[in-house]
Design a protein around this motif. Sequence first.
Motif, short mmCIF file in Angstrom:
data_model
loop_
_atom_site.label_atom_id
_atom_site.label_comp_id
_atom_site.label_asym_id
_atom_site.label_seq_id
_atom_site.Cartn_x
_atom_site.Cartn_y
_atom_site.Cartn_z
N TRP A 5 -9.24 -36.25 12.39
CA TRP A 5 -7.94 -36.34 13.06
C TRP A 5 -6.98 -35.28 12.56
N SER A 6 -6.83 -35.20 11.27
CA SER A 6 -5.88 -34.25 10.72
C SER A 6 -6.39 -33.61 9.44
N SER A 7 -7.59 -33.94 9.06
CA SER A 7 -8.14 -33.40 7.82
C SER A 7 -9.06 -32.23 8.13
N GLU A 8 -9.06 -31.27 7.24
CA GLU A 8 -9.90 -30.09 7.37
C GLU A 8 -10.71 -29.92 6.09
N PHE A 9 -11.95 -29.49 6.27
CA PHE A 9 -12.83 -29.26 5.14
C PHE A 9 -13.52 -27.92 5.33
N TYR A 10 -13.72 -27.23 4.22
CA TYR A 10 -14.34 -25.90 4.27
C TYR A 10 -15.35 -25.76 3.15
N SER A 11 -16.34 -24.93 3.39
CA SER A 11 -17.24 -24.56 2.31
C SER A 11 -16.50 -23.59 1.40
N ASP A 12 -16.93 -23.51 0.18
CA ASP A 12 -16.27 -22.62 -0.78
C ASP A 12 -16.39 -21.16 -0.34
N SER A 13 -17.46 -20.83 0.36
CA SER A 13 -17.70 -19.43 0.72
C SER A 13 -16.76 -18.93 1.82
N VAL A 14 -16.14 -19.84 2.57
CA VAL A 14 -15.27 -19.41 3.66
C VAL A 14 -13.83 -19.86 3.47
N LYS A 15 -13.60 -20.71 2.50
CA LYS A 15 -12.25 -21.22 2.27
C LYS A 15 -11.28 -20.06 2.09
N ASP A 16 -10.13 -20.17 2.69
CA ASP A 16 -9.07 -19.15 2.65
C ASP A 16 -9.33 -17.97 3.58
N ARG A 17 -10.50 -17.94 4.23
CA ARG A 17 -10.79 -16.88 5.21
C ARG A 17 -10.96 -17.44 6.62
N PHE A 18 -11.49 -18.65 6.73
CA PHE A 18 -11.76 -19.27 8.03
C PHE A 18 -10.79 -20.42 8.26
N LYS A 19 -10.52 -20.69 9.55
CA LYS A 19 -9.61 -21.77 9.92
C LYS A 19 -10.19 -22.53 11.10
N ILE A 20 -10.36 -23.84 10.94
CA ILE A 20 -10.82 -24.68 12.04
C ILE A 20 -9.61 -25.33 12.69
N SER A 21 -9.68 -25.44 14.01
CA SER A 21 -8.61 -26.10 14.74
C SER A 21 -9.19 -26.75 15.99
N ARG A 22 -8.40 -27.59 16.64
CA ARG A 22 -8.91 -28.27 17.83
C ARG A 22 -7.79 -28.48 18.83
N ASP A 23 -8.17 -28.55 20.09
CA ASP A 23 -7.25 -28.88 21.17
C ASP A 23 -7.89 -30.05 21.90
N ASP A 24 -7.45 -31.24 21.59
CA ASP A 24 -8.10 -32.43 22.14
C ASP A 24 -7.90 -32.55 23.66
N ALA A 25 -6.78 -32.05 24.15
CA ALA A 25 -6.54 -32.11 25.59
C ALA A 25 -7.55 -31.27 26.35
N LYS A 26 -7.97 -30.16 25.75
CA LYS A 26 -8.96 -29.29 26.38
C LYS A 26 -10.37 -29.61 25.92
N LYS A 27 -10.50 -30.52 24.95
CA LYS A 27 -11.80 -30.88 24.38
C LYS A 27 -12.48 -29.64 23.82
N MET A 28 -11.72 -28.92 23.02
CA MET A 28 -12.22 -27.70 22.43
C MET A 28 -11.95 -27.67 20.93
N VAL A 29 -12.83 -26.97 20.23
CA VAL A 29 -12.69 -26.74 18.80
C VAL A 29 -12.86 -25.25 18.57
N TYR A 30 -12.13 -24.72 17.61
CA TYR A 30 -12.13 -23.29 17.34
C TYR A 30 -12.46 -23.03 15.87
N LEU A 31 -13.00 -21.87 15.63
CA LEU A 31 -13.20 -21.39 14.27
C LEU A 31 -12.70 -19.96 14.21
N GLU A 32 -11.57 -19.78 13.59
CA GLU A 32 -11.02 -18.44 13.41
C GLU A 32 -11.54 -17.88 12.10
N MET A 33 -12.18 -16.72 12.20
CA MET A 33 -12.84 -16.12 11.03
C MET A 33 -12.18 -14.80 10.72
N ASN A 34 -11.65 -14.68 9.52
CA ASN A 34 -10.97 -13.46 9.08
C ASN A 34 -11.67 -12.88 7.86
#
Length: 124
Positions: free
Chosen positions: A55-84
Amino acid sequence: QVQLVESGGGLVQAGGSLKLSCTASGSTFMFENYAMGWFRQGPGREREFVAGMGWSSEFYSDSVKDRFKISRDDAKKMVYLEMNSLKPEDTAVYYCAARTDNAVYRESLMYPYWGQGSQVTVSS
């Protein structure tokens, strides 16, 4: 049944960014209650957890933490992974996964629904 389709993969130079999308369809009633995860499988490696979101919690592996961002748009039924700040070792097929409760797990076996995967290649 829940169907998941990933998009947004491709080839990028080290240090660059990509954003993956995952669209859910099918029996997605109460999608907002689903736990969503991103996993990846690199050449010769086992599938590994990258990021997960309830619902509101996010979890990351140590290898991507601080570089990747997960997000979701429930209205569109979509999930995203932004990778920097991508690195060559991030090269893998990235998979979207879902389970129909709010429990985020790092183990791939805990997710019954999977997308077909999207290739991400990071060149050095």
